[in-house]
Write a protein that holds these residues in place. Sequence first.
Motif, PDB file in Angstrom:
ATOM      1  N   ARG A 371       0.845  -1.205   0.000  1.00 52.72           N
ATOM      2  CA  ARG A 371       0.000   0.000   0.000  1.00 52.72           C
ATOM      3  C   ARG A 371       0.876   1.249   0.000  1.00 52.72           C
ATOM      4  O   ARG A 371       0.674   2.178  -0.767  1.00 52.72           O
ATOM      5  CB  ARG A 371      -0.911  -0.011   1.233  1.00 52.72           C
ATOM      6  N   TYR A 372       1.903   1.238   0.846  1.00 53.31           N
ATOM      7  CA  TYR A 372       2.804   2.387   0.947  1.00 53.31           C
ATOM      8  C   TYR A 372       3.520   2.620  -0.390  1.00 53.31           C
ATOM      9  O   TYR A 372       3.600   3.745  -0.886  1.00 53.31           O
ATOM     10  CB  TYR A 372       3.817   2.124   2.081  1.00 53.31           C
ATOM     11  N   LEU A 373       4.013   1.522  -0.989  1.00 45.86           N
ATOM     12  CA  LEU A 373       4.750   1.651  -2.262  1.00 45.86           C
ATOM     13  C   LEU A 373       3.845   2.224  -3.345  1.00 45.86           C
ATOM     14  O   LEU A 373       4.258   3.039  -4.161  1.00 45.86           O
ATOM     15  CB  LEU A 373       5.282   0.283  -2.712  1.00 45.86           C
ATOM     16  N   HIS A 374       2.595   1.812  -3.301  1.00 46.69           N
ATOM     17  CA  HIS A 374       1.664   2.297  -4.314  1.00 46.69           C
ATOM     18  C   HIS A 374       1.289   3.758  -4.045  1.00 46.69           C
ATOM     19  O   HIS A 374       1.406   4.622  -4.924  1.00 46.69           O
ATOM     20  CB  HIS A 374       0.398   1.429  -4.324  1.00 46.69           C
ATOM     21  N   ASP A 375       0.873   4.040  -2.789  1.00 45.72           N
ATOM     22  CA  ASP A 375       0.341   5.380  -2.496  1.00 45.72           C
ATOM     23  C   ASP A 375       1.439   6.439  -2.484  1.00 45.72           C
ATOM     24  O   ASP A 375       1.233   7.563  -2.916  1.00 45.72           O
ATOM     25  CB  ASP A 375      -0.394   5.385  -1.142  1.00 45.72           C
ATOM     26  N   THR A 376       2.608   6.082  -1.989  1.00 50.20           N
ATOM     27  CA  THR A 376       3.650   7.105  -1.850  1.00 50.20           C
ATOM     28  C   THR A 376       4.584   7.161  -3.052  1.00 50.20           C
ATOM     29  O   THR A 376       5.064   8.218  -3.414  1.00 50.20           O
ATOM     30  CB  THR A 376       4.494   6.821  -0.571  1.00 50.20           C
ATOM     31  N   HIS A 377       4.828   6.005  -3.668  1.00 50.96           N
ATOM     32  CA  HIS A 377       5.817   5.995  -4.759  1.00 50.96           C
ATOM     33  C   HIS A 377       5.229   5.624  -6.122  1.00 50.96           C
ATOM     34  O   HIS A 377       5.962   5.490  -7.100  1.00 50.96           O
ATOM     35  CB  HIS A 377       6.962   5.027  -4.420  1.00 50.96           C
ATOM     36  N   GLY A 378       3.917   5.433  -6.173  1.00 52.66           N
ATOM     37  CA  GLY A 378       3.258   5.146  -7.458  1.00 52.66           C
ATOM     38  C   GLY A 378       3.683   3.811  -8.057  1.00 52.66           C
ATOM     39  O   GLY A 378       3.629   3.617  -9.266  1.00 52.66           O
ATOM     40  N   LEU A 379       4.119   2.880  -7.187  1.00 49.76           N
ATOM     41  CA  LEU A 379       4.594   1.588  -7.689  1.00 49.76           C
ATOM     42  C   LEU A 379       3.472   0.545  -7.548  1.00 49.76           C
ATOM     43  O   LEU A 379       3.139   0.132  -6.438  1.00 49.76           O
ATOM     44  CB  LEU A 379       5.811   1.159  -6.863  1.00 49.76           C
TER      45      LEU A 379
END
Length: 408
Positions: A371-379
């Motif tokens: 979730r963090y990788l997606h929400d913060t880094h667009g991954l």
Amino acid sequence: MITTDQTVRTFLDFFRDRGHELTPGGSLIPSPGDPVLFTTSGMHPLTPYLLGRPHPLGRRLTNVQRCLRTTDLDEVGDDTHLTVFEMLGSWSLGDYGGPQSLRWGIELLRDGFGIDPRRIHGTVFGGDDRVEPDHESWRTWQDLGLPVEPTTEENWWSNGPTGLCGPDSEIFLWTGSENPQGTPTTDDRWVEIWNHVTMRYVRHPDGGLEPVRRPGIDTGMGLERLGRILQNTPSVFEIDVFRPWSTTLPRLWGPLGESSLRVVSDHLRSSIVILGDRVTPSLSGRGHILRRLIRRTLTTLWRDDPSRTLSDLPIDLFDHTLDHFRQHVDPHPVRTLLLDEEHKFDLLLQRGRQVLSHRRFAGPLTDDDYRYLHDTHGLPRDLAVYLSTESGIGRGRLDSKRRAGPRP
Ligand code: SER
């Protein structure tokens, strides 16, 4: 050996000789109001006419139409499935019925293309709790002296959750090297090539089936699958239209392995056709499908050799593909869009790799991490999984590219 171009001409001539007018095949983008993202069948541009509107060219039509199916995406790489393919079609807009359509179909396969009738098997709609079996088609197969098998879901065609639908009768051809055996549901060497649908109903959002006033006949035959039979090749990937791909790609990138060569050829060819229909990569909708195809191509290529780049692709391949699909567009901007997308993906992977090298991500990734990788880094999750499991794929891609230098 009959080429793909000759196959198209034989099909269209056969139906023209029987009073069908040629309609121009259209784009992969369906007309407004059609419930699907891409044209998945030759009938899409004809929907209003199958619903009863008079067609300016009359009640018998034929054409060849490019189509795209993503439902089969995971099957691409087997012997029969392609993402973008061509469909040969014939239509009766409230004119003749299903039995005539099947009779002509068998005549064309047997006498026009010289296919041994022992290699032909039919299926028909066997009925369910709402609609009775397709007795007419069933009898026609029996009259033709050919084997036929009834099924339920497999022999019901619909154009999405609502809209035109009806029972269909499918023609299968035997692809095995031994004598034909079993039936289409028991032996997958029977390959479906031609579907004859009786568009008898419109399905409403509440599931109700309303009969159409004059049912139409809609048939679609997979051109590349027919080519595989007529050109006697082990899969669709060896027919003439794939030859430029199968000779060029290994020359550029070394041996890719059979399955990767198939996936890369299919996805690149499909991407060029989608770009040729003026779709560009994006986060959602059609552009997202295109993006997935390009990314899947790149991850397949970079897995073994991070120095491979789409800029190696000769412009002739773009030209050949656009020309084959009758797309009158300049190949250079299509190539530029493909290379831009490669560049964006490369940057995203580099960023992702940097983030994932942090010691917080040393162990297996948790749902919170994703979730963090997606929400913060667009991954996106699939890329995070890909990067966290990569064994060097694309790792240090820019370095190795520099080392490799430009390719001939
Ligand atoms: N619409 C039918 C199909 O796609 C026949 O063209 O199979």
